[in-house]
Scaffold this motif. Structure first.
Motif, short mmCIF file in Angstrom:
data_model
loop_
_atom_site.label_atom_id
_atom_site.label_comp_id
_atom_site.label_asym_id
_atom_site.label_seq_id
_atom_site.Cartn_x
_atom_site.Cartn_y
_atom_site.Cartn_z
N MET A 59 0.86 -1.18 0.00
CA MET A 59 0.00 0.00 0.00
C MET A 59 0.90 1.24 0.00
N PRO A 60 0.64 2.20 -0.88
CA PRO A 60 1.46 3.40 -0.93
C PRO A 60 1.38 4.20 0.39
N SER A 61 2.48 4.79 0.75
CA SER A 61 2.50 5.69 1.92
C SER A 61 3.17 6.99 1.52
N GLY A 62 2.75 8.05 2.17
CA GLY A 62 3.28 9.37 1.89
C GLY A 62 2.87 10.33 2.99
N MET A 63 2.79 11.60 2.66
CA MET A 63 2.55 12.64 3.65
C MET A 63 1.33 13.49 3.27
N ILE A 64 0.49 13.77 4.27
CA ILE A 64 -0.58 14.75 4.13
C ILE A 64 -0.11 16.00 4.85
N ARG A 65 -0.16 17.14 4.17
CA ARG A 65 0.21 18.42 4.76
C ARG A 65 -1.02 19.31 4.87
N TYR A 66 -1.22 19.84 6.06
CA TYR A 66 -2.37 20.70 6.33
C TYR A 66 -1.92 22.16 6.36
N TRP A 67 -2.73 23.04 5.78
CA TRP A 67 -2.42 24.47 5.72
C TRP A 67 -3.53 25.28 6.38
N ALA A 68 -3.14 26.40 6.98
CA ALA A 68 -4.06 27.41 7.53
C ALA A 68 -5.13 26.77 8.42
N ALA A 69 -6.43 26.98 8.10
CA ALA A 69 -7.51 26.49 8.94
C ALA A 69 -7.51 24.97 9.05
N ALA A 70 -7.04 24.27 8.02
CA ALA A 70 -6.96 22.81 8.08
C ALA A 70 -5.92 22.39 9.11
N LYS A 71 -4.81 23.12 9.18
CA LYS A 71 -3.78 22.83 10.18
C LYS A 71 -4.33 23.08 11.58
N ALA A 72 -5.07 24.15 11.76
CA ALA A 72 -5.67 24.45 13.07
C ALA A 72 -6.69 23.38 13.45
N ALA A 73 -7.49 22.94 12.50
CA ALA A 73 -8.52 21.93 12.78
C ALA A 73 -7.90 20.57 13.10
N HIS A 113 -12.65 11.62 -5.59
CA HIS A 113 -11.51 11.29 -4.74
C HIS A 113 -11.22 9.79 -4.73
N HIS A 114 -12.22 8.97 -5.07
CA HIS A 114 -12.00 7.52 -5.17
C HIS A 114 -11.16 7.15 -6.38
N LEU A 115 -11.07 8.04 -7.35
CA LEU A 115 -10.31 7.78 -8.57
C LEU A 115 -8.93 8.42 -8.57
N VAL A 116 -8.63 9.23 -7.56
CA VAL A 116 -7.34 9.90 -7.49
C VAL A 116 -6.36 8.98 -6.77
N ARG A 117 -5.45 8.38 -7.54
CA ARG A 117 -4.49 7.42 -7.00
C ARG A 117 -3.35 8.14 -6.30
N LEU A 118 -2.92 7.56 -5.18
CA LEU A 118 -1.77 8.10 -4.44
C LEU A 118 -0.54 7.25 -4.74
N THR A 119 0.62 7.87 -4.58
CA THR A 119 1.88 7.22 -4.92
C THR A 119 2.73 7.00 -3.68
N GLU A 120 3.63 6.07 -3.77
CA GLU A 120 4.60 5.85 -2.71
C GLU A 120 5.47 7.10 -2.59
N GLY A 121 5.56 7.63 -1.37
CA GLY A 121 6.36 8.83 -1.14
C GLY A 121 5.69 10.11 -1.61
N GLY A 122 4.41 10.05 -1.93
CA GLY A 122 3.70 11.20 -2.45
C GLY A 122 3.29 12.19 -1.36
N THR A 123 2.70 13.28 -1.82
CA THR A 123 2.26 14.34 -0.91
C THR A 123 0.85 14.79 -1.28
N VAL A 124 0.01 14.89 -0.25
CA VAL A 124 -1.33 15.46 -0.39
C VAL A 124 -1.32 16.79 0.36
#
Length: 88
Positions: free
Chosen positions: A1-15, A66-77
């Motif tokens: 299963m691919p793994s990577g990083m989710i980065r939150y900005w502004a109000a998303a980071k606060a939430a 969003h079900h069709l957006v594939r994530l990659t190994e080492g990717g970033t959201v």
């Protein structure tokens, strides 16, 4: 299963209460569902996430399912809430 990083900005980071976290998911929908479960105790998280736009590996997701957006190994959201301001 691919793994990577989710980065939150502004109000998303606060939430979320954090700047970034790892994902292990095949699709953006799976990664966001897991993030919602992780942050279920943070009352604004789900609401803010519903307002956000997303970049996956630098590419805007836009209105794609969003079900069709594939994530990659080492990717970033990148999770980008609406920003106030701009030119008038």
């Amino acid at each position: 299963m691919p793994s990577g990083m989710i980065r939150y900005w502004a109000a998303a980071k606060a939430a979320a209460g954090i700047t970034e976290e790892r994902y292990e998911a095949h699709t953006l929908a799976e990664a966001l569902a897991e993030a919602r479960r992780r942050h279920a105790g943070r009352p604004d998280f789900d609401r803010v996430l519903g307002l956000c736009s997303f970049l996956v590996d630098g590419d805007p997701v836009g209105k794609r399912d969003h079900h069709l957006v594939r994530l990659t190994e080492g990717g970033t959201v990148e999770v980008l809430p609406p920003f106030a301001g701009g030119s008038r």
